[in-house]
Every structure is written in C-alpha cells, then in structure tokens.
Design a protein around this motif. Structure first.
Motif, PDB file in Angstrom:
ATOM      1  N   VAL A  43       0.847  -1.205   0.000  1.00  0.00           N
ATOM      2  CA  VAL A  43       0.000   0.000   0.000  1.00  0.00           C
ATOM      3  C   VAL A  43       0.877   1.248   0.000  1.00  0.00           C
ATOM      4  CG1 VAL A  43      -1.611   1.348   1.431  1.00  0.00           C
ATOM      5  CG2 VAL A  43      -2.020  -1.091   1.039  1.00  0.00           C
ATOM      6  N   GLY A  44       1.944   1.203   0.779  1.00  0.00           N
ATOM      7  CA  GLY A  44       2.892   2.317   0.757  1.00  0.00           C
ATOM      8  C   GLY A  44       3.390   2.572  -0.658  1.00  0.00           C
ATOM      9  N   GLY A  45       3.784   1.495  -1.331  1.00  0.00           N
ATOM     10  CA  GLY A  45       4.310   1.617  -2.691  1.00  0.00           C
ATOM     11  C   GLY A  45       3.266   2.044  -3.704  1.00  0.00           C
ATOM     12  N   ALA A  46       2.014   1.718  -3.443  1.00  0.00           N
ATOM     13  CA  ALA A  46       0.951   2.046  -4.396  1.00  0.00           C
ATOM     14  C   ALA A  46       0.474   3.489  -4.252  1.00  0.00           C
ATOM     15  CB  ALA A  46      -0.234   1.094  -4.195  1.00  0.00           C
ATOM     16  N   LEU A  47       0.447   3.992  -3.022  1.00  0.00           N
ATOM     17  CA  LEU A  47      -0.211   5.289  -2.814  1.00  0.00           C
ATOM     18  C   LEU A  47       0.677   6.376  -2.203  1.00  0.00           C
ATOM     19  CD1 LEU A  47      -3.670   4.052  -1.446  1.00  0.00           C
ATOM     20  CD2 LEU A  47      -3.138   4.826  -3.764  1.00  0.00           C
ATOM     21  N   TYR A  48       1.764   6.021  -1.560  1.00  0.00           N
ATOM     22  CA  TYR A  48       2.456   7.059  -0.784  1.00  0.00           C
ATOM     23  C   TYR A  48       3.951   7.189  -1.040  1.00  0.00           C
ATOM     24  CZ  TYR A  48      -1.899   6.431   1.724  1.00  0.00           C
ATOM     25  OH  TYR A  48      -3.226   6.319   2.027  1.00  0.00           O
ATOM     26  N   GLU A  49       4.643   6.064  -1.159  1.00  0.00           N
ATOM     27  CA  GLU A  49       6.104   6.124  -1.092  1.00  0.00           C
ATOM     28  C   GLU A  49       6.733   6.335  -2.458  1.00  0.00           C
ATOM     29  OE1 GLU A  49       7.183   2.413   0.650  1.00  0.00           O
ATOM     30  OE2 GLU A  49       5.979   2.775   2.434  1.00  0.00           O
ATOM     31  N   ARG A  50       7.625   7.298  -2.529  1.00  0.00           N
ATOM     32  CA  ARG A  50       8.458   7.459  -3.716  1.00  0.00           C
ATOM     33  C   ARG A  50       9.703   8.214  -3.303  1.00  0.00           C
ATOM     34  NH1 ARG A  50       4.613  10.194  -7.616  1.00  0.00           N
ATOM     35  NH2 ARG A  50       2.983   9.718  -6.129  1.00  0.00           N
ATOM     36  N   MET A  51      10.796   7.949  -4.008  1.00  0.00           N
ATOM     37  CA  MET A  51      12.031   8.668  -3.744  1.00  0.00           C
ATOM     38  C   MET A  51      12.069   9.850  -4.707  1.00  0.00           C
ATOM     39  SD  MET A  51      13.696   7.284  -1.328  1.00  0.00           S
ATOM     40  CE  MET A  51      13.474   5.808  -0.329  1.00  0.00           C
ATOM     41  N   VAL A  52      12.033  11.043  -4.148  1.00  0.00           N
ATOM     42  CA  VAL A  52      11.956  12.230  -5.003  1.00  0.00           C
ATOM     43  C   VAL A  52      13.355  12.817  -5.196  1.00  0.00           C
ATOM     44  CG1 VAL A  52      10.879  14.479  -5.340  1.00  0.00           C
ATOM     45  CG2 VAL A  52       9.662  12.681  -4.087  1.00  0.00           C
ATOM     46  N   TYR A  53      13.934  12.525  -6.338  1.00  0.00           N
ATOM     47  CA  TYR A  53      15.234  13.101  -6.699  1.00  0.00           C
ATOM     48  C   TYR A  53      15.009  14.340  -7.563  1.00  0.00           C
ATOM     49  CZ  TYR A  53      18.142   9.152  -5.205  1.00  0.00           C
ATOM     50  OH  TYR A  53      18.815   8.208  -4.466  1.00  0.00           O
ATOM     51  N   ASP A  54      15.780  15.394  -7.309  1.00  0.00           N
ATOM     52  CA  ASP A  54      15.718  16.512  -8.258  1.00  0.00           C
ATOM     53  C   ASP A  54      16.716  16.249  -9.388  1.00  0.00           C
ATOM     54  OD1 ASP A  54      18.252  17.265  -7.452  1.00  0.00           O
ATOM     55  OD2 ASP A  54      17.591  19.077  -6.376  1.00  0.00           O
ATOM     56  N   ASP A  55      16.773  17.171 -10.358  1.00  0.00           N
ATOM     57  CA  ASP A  55      17.592  16.917 -11.542  1.00  0.00           C
ATOM     58  C   ASP A  55      19.081  16.820 -11.230  1.00  0.00           C
ATOM     59  OD1 ASP A  55      15.361  16.845 -13.026  1.00  0.00           O
ATOM     60  OD2 ASP A  55      15.515  18.916 -13.772  1.00  0.00           O
ATOM     61  N   SER A  56      19.478  17.410 -10.093  1.00  0.00           N
ATOM     62  CA  SER A  56      20.900  17.339  -9.770  1.00  0.00           C
ATOM     63  C   SER A  56      21.221  16.104  -8.925  1.00  0.00           C
ATOM     64  CB  SER A  56      21.330  18.620  -9.047  1.00  0.00           C
ATOM     65  OG  SER A  56      20.678  18.689  -7.797  1.00  0.00           O
ATOM     66  N   LEU A 116       6.653   9.231   2.780  1.00  0.00           N
ATOM     67  CA  LEU A 116       5.411   8.918   3.484  1.00  0.00           C
ATOM     68  C   LEU A 116       5.195   7.420   3.659  1.00  0.00           C
ATOM     69  CD1 LEU A 116       3.133  11.573   1.764  1.00  0.00           C
ATOM     70  CD2 LEU A 116       4.447  11.782   3.888  1.00  0.00           C
ATOM     71  N   MET A 117       5.750   6.905   4.718  1.00  0.00           N
ATOM     72  CA  MET A 117       5.492   5.508   5.054  1.00  0.00           C
ATOM     73  C   MET A 117       4.145   5.444   5.753  1.00  0.00           C
ATOM     74  SD  MET A 117       9.027   3.866   6.174  1.00  0.00           S
ATOM     75  CE  MET A 117       8.609   3.140   7.734  1.00  0.00           C
ATOM     76  N   PRO A 118       3.303   4.474   5.387  1.00  0.00           N
ATOM     77  CA  PRO A 118       1.963   4.460   5.973  1.00  0.00           C
ATOM     78  C   PRO A 118       1.950   4.187   7.482  1.00  0.00           C
ATOM     79  CG  PRO A 118       2.268   2.608   4.460  1.00  0.00           C
ATOM     80  CD  PRO A 118       3.499   3.444   4.373  1.00  0.00           C
ATOM     81  N   TYR A 119       1.098   4.904   8.159  1.00  0.00           N
ATOM     82  CA  TYR A 119       0.767   4.642   9.562  1.00  0.00           C
ATOM     83  C   TYR A 119      -0.480   3.748   9.597  1.00  0.00           C
ATOM     84  CZ  TYR A 119       3.799   8.501  11.208  1.00  0.00           C
ATOM     85  OH  TYR A 119       4.861   9.299  11.509  1.00  0.00           O
TER      86      TYR A 119
END
Ligand code: FES
Ligand code: FES
Lengths: 186, 790
Positions: B694-707, B719-722
C-alpha cells in the motif's frame, strides 16, 4: 591517515572513557527512571534516548529516526508519552520517566499491553514495539474501553514496518480487555 | 498423543524477550566501543579534488580519520560483484571509501572514528572536501538517452541487456486478431526497516581473531567477505546477526562499505568500533528498488486468450551493480504470473544513474512484473468488454498442467518450472470473499450516495525457497534441552518459533525444550541468507532432515539399552519407549548421556556415562566404528529448483469526486504457500507485506531533483503508511503442498507486497474509467488525470 592516539590517551576503563566524552557543557542530572533515581553528569546536548540507552543501559527504548516521526523511542514522562529522541537528558531532570522495562521486564511480569501483543502476534522484529507499548499503556489509563476506531487512532502516531498494524490494533483491544478483567482501576 | 505443533497458531517464543526490553539489536551492544561517522558526498556526480581534515584533528575525542588513500591493499580495491552474470557486461561496484570520484549523494568519502558518535559527527562537520561537479544522470529517461554517462569508462549507461524468448513472438503478434500496447511506469521506493544498518567489530589482538556483529540478512556472507577483504583466515572471523529490526532485502546486500571499514578500523586501532546508521544515512546510502519504465505489446484472440506477449523494460540500477541483475531478471521471469503467454519475449536494459544503488526490496522485481502483466489483463478485458476475472481465468495454467515449464531461466539459474498451484480454486475463493459478482449492486448503491468506488484484482506467482542450500544442526543435551542451529538470519519472521515447531514434531520432544539459534557463524558456518521468501522452505526442511538424523541415532542408542530393535521404538514427549509397552522406556536426556562415554563426571547425569558406571558393554569400543560421540547431527536441504507460491488479491477503493483522495475500503487476500507451519506468523507476514504494498501504491516514492539530490530523505517527507493508512486485510488460505520438499511448504515472506500496486491501479481505473499506467499515484496525480480525461 591521521592517527590521533596522542589526543585520546584514554583507552581503558569506562570512567576514563566517560571523561573523554565531554566536548560540551556538562550538567549533573538526576532522572527518576522506572521508580529509581539515577544521577549522571552529561553534556547538555545528550539526548534523553541516548541517556537511557547508553548511560543507563536501558536499551529497550529504540531509535528509528531521531527526528520525532517514528515513535520507536516513545517513553512516558510523568505518565504521558514523549519522544525520547526529541528531549535532552537535562530536560528530564526531576521528572519521572517510564521505559518499556518499567512496564514489565520479564516474561512473568509483563503488563496487560505486553501480554496482549504476545497473544495477538502484535510484533515481528520488535524494534517499533516498545514505543507502541508505552503509548498504548498510557492511553488505556484514560480510555479503558476503546472502540476499534479509537484503538487504530491511538497507534497512528507510531511507525511499524513489519506488521501492517492489524495485529497491533487487535492487541490494543485485547489489552483493554485484560486490564478490565484484572479489575485494575480505570 | 502430543499435539502436533506443525500447523498450529503457536505464540512466538521470542516475544516475551522483545516485549520487555530484552531484545539486543546492534546499537544495544558495544557500549564502550569507539563510534564511527562518515563524511558523505553532497553531490550526485563529482570528482574529489581535495580532502582537508586539519580542523577535524583538533576535535577532542577523535581517534582516527580515514580516506581512500589510507586503505591498504584489497581494502582499497572495489567492493565485490556478488552475483556476476554473462549479460552484465558493464558492471561497476563502489569502493569502501570513494576513490577520486563520487557517483551518488550519500557515498562515503571519509570515515571518522571517535570516542562517541557526537564527537565523530563534530569532526565530520569540520572536514572539507572540494569537488569538481560533473553532470548527474538522474531518472531512467536520462540514463537511456545516454548523452551523459555515470561511469567514464563506458560509452553508455547500460550495465546489462538481456533478451529471453520462448516461441516466435513476431509471427504470433502478426497473426493475432487483436493487439494492444501499454506504456507503464513504477517509481522508486525502499525497504526502510525501522532499524537501520549497523556494525560492531571486536578485534582480539591476543589471538588475532575478529568478531563482527552486523544487522545483516546474511552473517555467513558478511563473514566471508570481511575475511577476504582483511586477509584473515575464515577460522579467525565470526559473524553474528543479533536481533535485527527488519530487513526486507536491504540487509541481504553485503558487504556494505561500513561492514568492511568498521572491522578494519577495529583491528587497526585494537579497540571495539561500532557504526549505527542514522535515518538520513539510510535514505541516501542504503539501497532502493522498484524504478522501471515498461512497454508491453500483447496479441490475443477474441476470447481474450494470450497469443503473444512482448515486453521491454528499462530498469534503474543506481550507481553500482554489486548485486548483479537479479531484480530485472526476476521481473522478466515472474511477470508471467499464473498465465500461459502463448509466446513470450522479454528484453531489458539495466541502467546506471547517479543515485543510490538498487538491490532487492521485498518482492524484488515481482511487483513491477505483476503490475505489467495485470495492467495488460485489465486492458484486454476492457478492450473486449469481458469480465476482468474471466479474462484471467481463461489464461490460467491449470492444475492438471503442473508441473509447468515456461522454458525460461529463473533467478537461480535454473528452469522457471512451477511445481504446483490451483489457480482456478484461488480465484473462486477470492471472488467469493470480495463479493465479485455482486459488485455492480455495491457500486450502484455507492453511486446513489454520490460516491465513486472501484474493484481491482491482481494475481501473482512467486518463486520461493531458492537454493543453493541451508543446513540444520541439532544437539540434545543431557537434561533433554534441544539446541537447533541454522545459519540463515532472522528479522522478525519468528524462526525461533516456527523452526522449533518443526523440530518438536520430527524429534518427538516438547516444544518448550527446543531452542533455535539463527545467523550465528559459530553455530552453523554453512548458510546462504534470508531473502526470496526462502527461510521456512530452506531452513524448515533442513532442520527437519537434521531432526530425522538425530532421531535415528537416539533410537539406535535406546534400542541397545532396551535390547530391542530400533523399529520397535517410538519417541513422544522426549521419552523413547517400546511400542505397546510404554513402561519400557528411556528419556532422550539419558540417551544423550549414553551417547557420550566420559572419563570425568561433572554432574549427576554425567556420572552414568563414566567408565566405572557399568553401563557399557565391555566387548564394544565406547564409540562404535561409524558413530560419533554426542546426541547430535546435522543435515542440509538443497533443492533442485524453487517452489512456487501464489496468491490473488482484490480491493475496493473509493475515490473522492472532489479531492481525488483515494481510500481503500476493503482488501482481500487469497494466499497459497503450501502447508503452513504457523498460520499466525503467515498472516502476520501477509499483513505486513500488504502494508508495504500500500505504501508503494499510494504514498512512497524517492523524489530526486535533476541534480540528484534526494529531496525527501526523512520519515517526515517520505510517506510511510501509519495505521491510519493501512486497510484491514481479510485473508483466506489455500494449502497446495509443494511436492518438492519433505514438509510441502512454500515461502510466504514477500507474498503480501507483490500485487498491491497492480490491485490498487486496477481498482482506481475501475472507479474512474480511464487507464492508470503509473504507480504510485497520489490524489493530485489522480486529479490531474481526471482533468486530462475530462
Ligand atoms: S526515534 Fe524518536 S521518533 Fe523516531
Ligand atoms: S515489528 Fe518490526 S517495525 Fe514493528
């Protein structure tokens, strides 16, 4: 390589080592932990979590993030849940701190919440668990008969990566039941 | 008759200890050890110009500061490529400390050892590293484009390219009545166990031996890797995994730079040294997984039966490839799920980027494969206007077709051959559980209230219990205590309970007397590790086999003592007795005494085994020709191939018409992992797996910027689910025993996670009426999609 043995001549003995830890202003602090007063001299910046874990060796309080989000370090300060990673040891001066060890430190002395977790498979790796146990113990003092929704809400401030929370919610309800059965004052 | 333990929801043995603060995780050990902290690269791609440690030297309490230049011999050479593969033609591994160049934010550059972590971090702050920045390659598209490269020595960013084909896909596609093409995307996430990594090393200069404690999924792997790096005989190195606060894959990767550096520093300084990873370090220097771009072209007939499946995907492997191409290989093979593809071609490119390395995370490539396959199934159903469950059923491999060989090579280098499973039965159970056939009414009722709901489904097959082997060693003490050791490690799966259940049954002793040790090379030196849902299958069967060895020995000794044939004996509750004559018996502790003829009596029990006790036949040698002293034995389980578990999930989601908020109303799981050792533990694994899904489907992602900066490297922003986000899981089981192993079991560890993104995408698509092709999905992304499809 920069070998600096001259700067740190002290190798042996915990007391000698402790002397060498002091790179920060020192304070003598007395904290009442699990019913006993403990006095230590600590740097001002020493976190309560490190104080409990490494100075008092009460390692049941765990550190999952050190930034106040996961709740693994939750202890009770004067009975109310507090994140030990967001407090300095010196701030606990003259307060009553209860860690998971203080709620039940052996199989025979587990409190109702610990017993409920064992019955309901409320833990897997156990790393988050002490933070849940302290939080729930305090909650049930105020709310001896929670609904399932309330049970879910009370544990929604702590992260667990293993259990998916389902059996933790079940444990809250079971703990409330055990507590009521034992007839403890609400 | 004692109750059989196998199959019972036995309460866990480890819990009282873990519940009362008695657990000992890595940072609970070594209170007097020096502590390490690291200067880590702030840049995703840069050359190291200069490292100035002068100011740090003055920090009181600093013991040593190390850079790559200080690392002698092979410690300064690249870390090992753990899993080589012929298709991995452009492999690269990192160094323990960066040499000349950094390739991701978080790469370790300088190691500081100090009297404690506070001081070590003070020193880290004062070390100045000058860098010459280089263009960073971030994201799969930039990597694929290849105009900038991560590693100078290669002309592009492709570490590996692999194509597998079964049948003539081109011809089958050309002949197919219908074809569809889907472009899909899955973003990065990570294991994020609540306890990060950590290492404590204790060097004994008197006998030149090293003890390592590591929060690892493979203590034998760490031991071997560190011994090789430090040039120590294996006999002088031991590695123990203490209590481990979750793994989920990230801790099977080894040796991490710190696992080499901390033991090396401990030997150098002749002092215990410890490193405990903090959360930010875990985000930026421990591996991630999942990121893929996929393109699926499918050919099918009017009934929705697959004729050709042509899959291409691009896999982000991060900056280095120490774990080889296991993850994309698993995606490529496990994508097929419970279906017969007709003809199948799969081709992938594994790509370097200037981001943290990518190694298995629970599911290990399967969630991506399942997403591709299940999105395809839904697309076919939609195109032909056939029920989505029905399309799946038409493509199932049937029970009578088992064993089913796909003609591909699996991640263990062995054929992808399903051993068992009853997919139609699983689907029937799932439809029943979720109320599949009544969903139209459910939807109508919701619509009448102005609510939007959708039903989703996802099916998967998981190869579990891959080899090469695991072992079990069992030793019975004279008081009847049974010590069991297996080498793989535990991160919360309850092995002390489940393995004890198996041994109690096999040996015929009380469950309470059985004590299990895992992940300690002192007790079992031969092992592989805990990954790929293999612990129960591998070590479960290994300890069962070992118990049979010990039981046979116990019966031989007892038969001699009771003057009967071993065939006439039985063991129950730790007592060996003559069948039909329960009075004629001997307890297993006494047999343990007799198994070890003694010269010296150290306690009452031992007296009976001494040379003047008169308990032995003077005409026989004290230890028989083919015997060994002691009531102990070991055996190993090494299967010819993986065993395939499977499952099907369905979910009902609600999407808010205004805010696009996504809520999971129901989540149903049918799960088949063969015979269950302990249903309580299996369900726990499923609950936890679904939560991560569920975390992977709706909340969790690694946000890298262009650098190449990771913008959300904390629990505050990732956002790991509670409990408030995770649905109640309704689970039911099918038990199709595996014919491949003595206990008929299959793995369960990753099952819950695999199909969740596919299921949630399916449900949202059903609610909204337009295709969902990228996961995870946030309310704002759904809102944007609504506008695009309006
Ligand atoms: S360690 Fe204190 S909240 Fe995470
Ligand atoms: S039991 Fe492992 S994090 Fe909660």
């Amino acid at each position: 390589m920069t070998e600096l043995s001259d700067l740190s001549p002290l190798r042996a003995g915990a007391a000698a080592l402790a002397d060498n830890l002091l790179t920060d202003e020192l304070h003598e602090v007395t904290v009442n932990v699990n019913g006993a007063a403990h006095t230590r001299t600590v740097p001002a910046r020493r976190l309560l979590s490190d104080f409990l874990r490494h100075d008092l060796r009460l390692t049941g309080t765990h550190v999952g993030c050190e930034h106040g989000v996961c709740g693994a370090c939750t202890v009770l300060v004067d009975g109310a849940p507090a994140r030990a990673c967001l407090m300095f040891a010196v701030q606990a001066q003259s307060h009553e701190v209860t860690t998971v060890e203080g709620l039940g430190s052996s199989a025979d002395s587990m409190n109702h919440v610990q017993q409920a977790f064992a019955e309901c498979h409320g833990l897997q790796c156990g790393f988050c668990t002490p933070g849940f146990i302290t939080t729930i113990t305090s909650f049930l003092e105020e709310n001896p008969d929670p609904t399932e929704e309330e049970a879910r809400e009370v544990v929604s401030g702590n992260l667990c990566r293993c259990t998916g929370y389902q059996n933790i919610v079940k444990s809250v309800l079971r703990a409330a039941e055990l507590k009521r059965e034992a007839g403890e004052p609400a | 008759m004692t109750t059989r333990q196998f199959g019972q929801p036995v309460q866990r043995r480890e819990d009282p200890r873990l519940l009362t603060g008695g657990g000992r995780y890595l940072d609970d050990l070594g209170h007097t050890a020096y502590e390490a902290a690291f200067v880590r690269s702030p840049h995703a791609h840069a050359r190291i110009v200069d490292i100035d440690t002068d100011d740090a030297i003055d920090v009181d309490g600093v013991i040593a500061i190390y850079t790559h230049e200080d690392l002698p011999g092979i410690i300064g050479e690249p870390l090992p490529l753990l899993i080589p593969h012929p298709a991995l033609t452009q492999a690269r591994t990192g160094y323990a400390l960066a040499k000349d160049e950094v390739n991701h934010v978080g790469e370790a550059v300088v190691m500081v050892v100090a009297t404690n972590r506070y001081v070590a971090e003070d020193a880290v702050e004062r070390i100045r590293v000058s860098y010459e920045r280089l263009p960073a390659v971030v994201g799969i598209e930039a990597a694929r484009d290849g105009s900038q490269t991560v590693h100078d020595e290669y002309d592009d960013n492709v570490s590996a390219h692999l194509l597998q084909e079964v049948g003539d896909v081109e011809a089958a596609l050309a002949a197919a009545p219908h074809t569809l093409t889907l472009d899909l995307e899955i973003e990065r996430s990570a294991c994020q166990p609540l306890e990060g990594k950590g290492v404590l090393a204790q060097w004994n200069s008197d006998d030149e031996s090293l003890r390592i404690y590591s929060s690892t999924q493979t203590s034998t792997g760490v031991r071997a890797a560190v011994a090789a790096k430090l040039g120590l005989p294996l006999a002088k190195v031991e590695c123990i995994a203490p209590d481990v606060g979750g793994g989920f894959g990230v801790k099977i990767m080894h040796p991490w730079p710190e696992e080499v550096l901390v033991p090396w520093a401990a030997r150098n300084l002749d002092h215990d040294v410890k490193w405990t990873e903090d959360r930010r370090e875990h985000f930026i220097s421990s591996s991630h997984e999942r990121g893929q771009l996929q393109q699926v072209t499918v050919g099918f007939d009017d009934e929705g039966r697959l004729l050709a499946l042509d899959v291409k995907f691009w896999h982000d492997n991060g900056a280095y490839t120490p774990y080889g191409i296991i993850v994309p290989i698993i995606t490529a093979t496990q994508l097929l799920g419970p279906y017969k593809p007709g003809t199948y071609r799969v081709e992938f490119w594994s790509l370097f980027t200037n981001t943290v390395l990518v190694t298995p995370y629970r599911g290990a490539g399967r969630p991506q494969g399942c997403f591709a396959m299940e999105r395809t199934m839904d697309a076919i159903a939609r195109y032909l206007e056939i029920d989505r469950a029905e399309v799946r059923a038409r493509n199932f491999i049937l029970p009578e077709e088992m064993p089913y060989d796909h003609g591909l090579m699996f991640q263990d280098g062995r054929p992808l051959k399903y051993d068992s499973g009853d997919f139609p039965a699983s689907l029937a159970k799932l439809k029943e559980l979720v109320g599949w056939d009544d969903f139209a009414d459910y939807r109508a009722a919701a619509e009448a209230e102005g609510r939007k709901v959708g039903l989703g489904i996802g099916c998967y097959v998981e190869g579990t219990g891959v080899g090469p082997y695991e072992g079990g060693h069992i030793h019975v003490e004279t008081d009847g205590r049974v010590n069991v050791a297996t080498g793989l490690t535990t991160q919360g799966q309850g092995h002390q309970t489940a393995l004890a259940q198996i041994v109690a049954d096999e040996l015929g002793v009380p469950f309470e007397n059985v004590h299990v040790t895992t992940g300690d090379t002192r007790r079992m030196a031969y092992a592989v590790g805990t990954f790929a849902s293999r612990a129960a299958v591998m070590s479960g069967n290994a300890v069962a086999l070992a118990a049979r060895v010990v039981k046979a020995k116990a019966l031989r000794i007892a038969a001699d003592a009771l003057e009967v044939s071993p065939d006439d004996l039985e063991i129950e509750n730790g007592v060996i007795s003559v069948k039909g004559a329960p009075g004629n018996s001997i307890d297993i502790g006494t047999v343990a005494v007799m198994s070890n003829p003694l010269r010296y009596a150290f306690d009452e029990a031992a007296k009976k085994a001494t040379q003047f006790a008169g308990t032995f036949d003077p005409d026989k040698p004290p230890v028989g020709d083919d015997e060994e002293p002691g009531l102990e034995g070991q055996d190993f389980y090494s299967p010819t191939q993986a065993t395939f578990a499977n499952g099907m999930h369905a979910a009902i989601v609600e999407t808010d018409p205004q805010t696009a908020e996504i809520t999971i109303l129901r989540y149903c799981v049918i799960h088949d992992c063969g015979n269950m050792i302990n249903p309580l533990i299996v369900e726990g694994q499923i609950h936890g797996g679904v939560a991560q899904g569920v975390g992977g489907a709706l909340y969790e992602r690694m946000v890298y910027d262009d650098s190449g900066q990771l913008l959300n490297a904390s629990f505050m922003d990732f956002l790991m689910p509670y409990a408030s986000e995770v649905p109640h899981v309704e689970a039911d089981h099918l038990e199709t025993p595996s014919p491949l192993n003595p206990l008929g079991i299959k793995g369960a560890g990753e099952a819950g996670t695999i199909p969740v993104s596919a299921v949630i995408a399916s449900a949202i698509e059903d609610a909204e009426g337009f295709p969902i092709t990228a996961m995870p999905i946030s309310p704002s992304e759904l809102w944007t999609l609504r506008r695009a499809h309006a």
